[in-house]
Design a protein around this motif. Structure first.
Motif, mmCIF file in Angstrom:
data_model
loop_
_atom_site.group_PDB
_atom_site.id
_atom_site.type_symbol
_atom_site.label_atom_id
_atom_site.label_comp_id
_atom_site.label_asym_id
_atom_site.label_seq_id
_atom_site.Cartn_x
_atom_site.Cartn_y
_atom_site.Cartn_z
ATOM 1 N N THR A 84 -0.698 9.274 -2.654
ATOM 2 C CA THR A 84 -1.464 9.887 -3.736
ATOM 3 C C THR A 84 -2.219 11.118 -3.296
ATOM 4 O O THR A 84 -2.186 12.139 -3.942
ATOM 5 C CB THR A 84 -2.511 8.909 -4.272
ATOM 6 O OG1 THR A 84 -1.822 7.789 -4.680
ATOM 7 C CG2 THR A 84 -3.251 9.519 -5.414
ATOM 8 N N ASN B 289 4.215 0.171 -9.121
ATOM 9 C CA ASN B 289 3.212 0.816 -8.278
ATOM 10 C C ASN B 289 1.783 0.474 -8.718
ATOM 11 O O ASN B 289 0.882 0.321 -7.887
ATOM 12 C CB ASN B 289 3.428 2.331 -8.269
ATOM 13 C CG ASN B 289 4.776 2.700 -7.667
ATOM 14 O OD1 ASN B 289 5.435 1.854 -7.062
ATOM 15 N ND2 ASN B 289 5.180 3.936 -7.817
ATOM 16 N N LEU C 191 3.670 1.551 -1.606
ATOM 17 C CA LEU C 191 4.190 1.752 -2.962
ATOM 18 C C LEU C 191 3.104 2.257 -3.894
ATOM 19 O O LEU C 191 3.359 3.058 -4.776
ATOM 20 C CB LEU C 191 4.737 0.434 -3.520
ATOM 21 C CG LEU C 191 6.030 -0.089 -2.914
ATOM 22 C CD1 LEU C 191 6.460 -1.357 -3.644
ATOM 23 C CD2 LEU C 191 7.129 0.946 -3.019
ATOM 24 N N GLY C 192 1.895 1.761 -3.705
ATOM 25 C CA GLY C 192 0.811 2.164 -4.583
ATOM 26 C C GLY C 192 0.244 3.506 -4.161
ATOM 27 O O GLY C 192 0.756 4.175 -3.264
ATOM 28 N N LYS C 193 -0.822 3.880 -4.838
ATOM 29 C CA LYS C 193 -1.400 5.191 -4.567
ATOM 30 C C LYS C 193 -2.658 5.103 -3.723
ATOM 31 O O LYS C 193 -3.262 6.106 -3.416
ATOM 32 C CB LYS C 193 -1.737 5.880 -5.896
ATOM 33 C CG LYS C 193 -0.509 6.214 -6.709
ATOM 34 C CD LYS C 193 -0.900 6.938 -7.981
ATOM 35 C CE LYS C 193 0.350 7.465 -8.677
ATOM 36 N NZ LYS C 193 0.026 8.230 -9.867
ATOM 37 N N ARG D 149 0.839 -1.207 0.000
ATOM 38 C CA ARG D 149 0.000 0.000 0.000
ATOM 39 C C ARG D 149 0.867 1.246 0.000
ATOM 40 O O ARG D 149 0.476 2.290 -0.496
ATOM 41 C CB ARG D 149 -0.933 0.021 1.219
ATOM 42 C CG ARG D 149 -1.908 -1.142 1.353
ATOM 43 C CD ARG D 149 -3.003 -1.150 0.301
ATOM 44 N NE ARG D 149 -2.539 -1.602 -0.992
ATOM 45 C CZ ARG D 149 -2.266 -2.874 -1.298
ATOM 46 N NH1 ARG D 149 -2.443 -3.813 -0.433
ATOM 47 N NH2 ARG D 149 -1.824 -3.208 -2.498
ATOM 48 N N ASP E 241 -1.416 -1.192 -6.766
ATOM 49 C CA ASP E 241 -2.760 -0.602 -6.754
ATOM 50 C C ASP E 241 -3.821 -1.587 -7.222
ATOM 51 O O ASP E 241 -4.967 -1.543 -6.767
ATOM 52 C CB ASP E 241 -2.803 0.654 -7.630
ATOM 53 C CG ASP E 241 -2.221 1.859 -6.908
ATOM 54 O OD1 ASP E 241 -2.236 1.857 -5.659
ATOM 55 O OD2 ASP E 241 -1.747 2.787 -7.583
#
Lengths: 213, 325
Positions: B79, B135, A94-96, A92, B139
């Motif tokens: 984000t 990434n 690393l992701g957006k 989480r 997600d």
């Protein structure tokens, strides 16, 4: 005393003990598990904490310190619990997209049938870690219902977001409330008992337990 | 929450001046600089975006179209932070810089980023490389996909797993772990044998312990939700998990690193598959010199038996018997 308010500038922590951070004092808004042994600055205690994301370790202010006097076996189980979930939450970071839930205190995501990772609240992460070590801190069936205003107190950074029904629903707060949320203060009160009692019986929280004076 | 409308023009000009002084720096850094010079942290910016949305201003604030926020997010560390920073930065750019003596600071280009949804994620995943791909793989784990989208996503995840499973980069391995979880979560239980390929030693190196952990955990979760009607649905996979468990059960290494967690998950996965080696595996867990390890495995298998009770009473009874014996 198994739980106490920290008044000094430094704090001695043992791995997997519980650290609480104030919202508007004495309301406890955040919890973490001590990540190291030793003396830490009160303002910068190293903890495993469900931010989100789950920070391993993260840093938080130690306004309250609670211990169940874990033995080495229990500490090993807590460590294993953290390891089981660590990769899920590193992803989480690393992701957006973050992942969190308020109610229930933890849940498989996206569903039990397609269980990829576990969502936690910050209190839920601590509750489940201790349950994994056979220490059931709270009677989760008797958590007092709390209103949206109280939820906002627990999540002061998200007060505006919580006015949006869609965001509330995504966090498990369905309908107009009140909701039986496992608040951080309940965990501190559950641990403010003799270690034998903590292991013997689940704590039934009262509405006033959201704060720890 | 900072009230951006009440932040004085002078302060904004100071922020712009500060930005100008850092003209050579990278854009992201410049955005952060603006935010900090304004005295707004990410959280405040985040709140601002949501408040603007509630008031119906989000789409068009002072004539500027603001980006969408991601309602899944809690804190703006990645984000949301980025989106909020972008919103603020664009606002500062359009409302102050364009009207001030700093007009020449045009290097500050407005960003355009499409909000991520399933369809756009799949499109971008198909075309991306390197860090962006990594990434996006992470997600993908957070979305629900329909059947058509799954048919597109699954091969991409599997290809990513095979390409990066031996990477030396820690973040690549985190993404491979994420891909494994999502891939297995979407997979039918009858197809889990495919995972044996990942656990096969000697490809280039054995799978990293972190990824062994993810494979074992997902095998367990898949069969926890779908108790096998017949024992031993995936004998090869069970055999490989047993090999790994035995390697880590050595008392000299069990307490090192994450080995105890991996060994326990392998044993739990073996039992969840109702493998013929389940008895041996559970006995091995109880026979280590570490009482807590046997307790942990026993507790998890009792939980498994309880979960199976509603789905397959025969499997639940078998699992309960394994733990009691």
């Amino acid at each position: 005393m198994p739980a106490y308010r920290v008044t000094t500038t430094t704090i001695a922590l043992t791995d997997s003990e519980v650290v609480g951070e104030d919202g508007i004092s004495p309301f406890i808004r955040h919890l973490g598990l001590a990540a190291t042994n030793g003396v830490a600055r009160r303002e910068e205690a190293f903890v495993h904490e469900m931010g989100p994301p789950l920070n391993l370790p993260g840093v938080m202010r130690a306004d309250v310190h609670a211990t169940a006097a874990l033995n080495d076996d229990e500490r090993r189980k807590v460590k294993s619990f953290v390891e089981r979930h660590a990769g899920e939450h590193k992803a989480r970071s690393l992701g957006k997209r973050h992942s969190y839930c308020i109610l229930p205190h933890s849940r498989p995501y996206p569903s039990e049938d397609e269980y990829a990772y576990t969502q936690f609240s910050c209190a839920g992460f601590v509750i489940d870690a201790y349950a994994f070590a056979r220490i059931d801190l709270l009677d989760l069936g008797s958590t007092p219902p709390i209103s949206l205003a109280d939820v906002c107190q627990a999540y002061p950074d998200q007060t505006a977001a919580l006015q949006i029904e869609k965001i509330r629903n995504e966090n498990g707060l369905v309908g107009p409330g009140p909701w039986p949320i496992a608040l951080c203060g309940y965990v501190i009160h559950a641990m403010n008992r003799p270690p034998a009692d903590i292991r013997k019986s689940q704590y039934k929280p009262k509405p006033s337990d959201a704060s720890f004076p | 929450m900072p009230d951006l409308q009440n932040i004085g023009l002078q302060k904004l000009i100071e922020a712009a001046r500060s930005r100008q002084a850092r003209q050579g720096s990278r854009r992201k850094h410049a955005q952060n600089t603006v935010i900090h010079d304004l005295g707004c942290d990410d959280s405040g910016a985040n709140q601002y975006l949501i408040a603007a949305e509630i008031e119906g201003k989000r789409r068009n604030y002072r004539g500027i179209e603001l980006p969408s926020a991601d309602p899944q997010s809690e804190r703006p560390q990645t984000t949301w932070g980025g989106v909020a920073e972008e919103a603020l930065a664009r606002w500062v750019y359009h409302t102050v810089w364009k009207k001030s003596e700093f007009l020449e600071v045009a290097a500050f280009e407005p960003l355009v980023e499409t909000p991520l949804d399933q369809a756009s994620l799949l499109d971008r995943l198909a075309q991306s490389t390197g860090t962006e791909k990594r990434n996006l793989v992470c997600d993908a784990e957070t979305f629900n996909f329909n059947q058509t989208q799954r048919k597109r996503l699954s091969p991409m995840l599997w290809a990513y797993i095979l390409e990066y499973r031996n990477s030396k980069n820690h973040e690549d391995l985190v993404a491979v772990g994420s891909a494994i979880r999502k891939y297995v979560a979407m997979l039918d239980a009858s197809q889990l044998g495919q995972l044996a390929e990942l656990l096969e030693p000697g490809y280039r190196a054995s799978l990293s312990p972190d990824l062994q952990l993810e494979v074992a955990k997902m095998v367990y979760r898949k069969f926890e939700a779908n108790p096998p009607v017949q024992p031993e649905p995936q004998p090869k996979l069970a055999g490989q998990l047993w090999d790994i468990a035995q390697a880590y059960l050595n008392p000299h290494v069990l307490l090192h690193d994450k080995f105890a967690t991996i060994a326990s998950l392998c044993i739990e996965a073996i039992v969840a598959m109702r493998s013929r080696v389940s008895d041996d595996a559970v006995k091995a867990a109880f026979n280590t010199p570490y009482k807590w390890f046997g307790e942990m495995v026993g507790d998890n298998l009792k939980r498994l038996a309880r979960r199976w009770q509603a789905k397959n009473t025969e499997a639940a009874k078998w699992c309960d018997g394994i733990v009691r014996n």
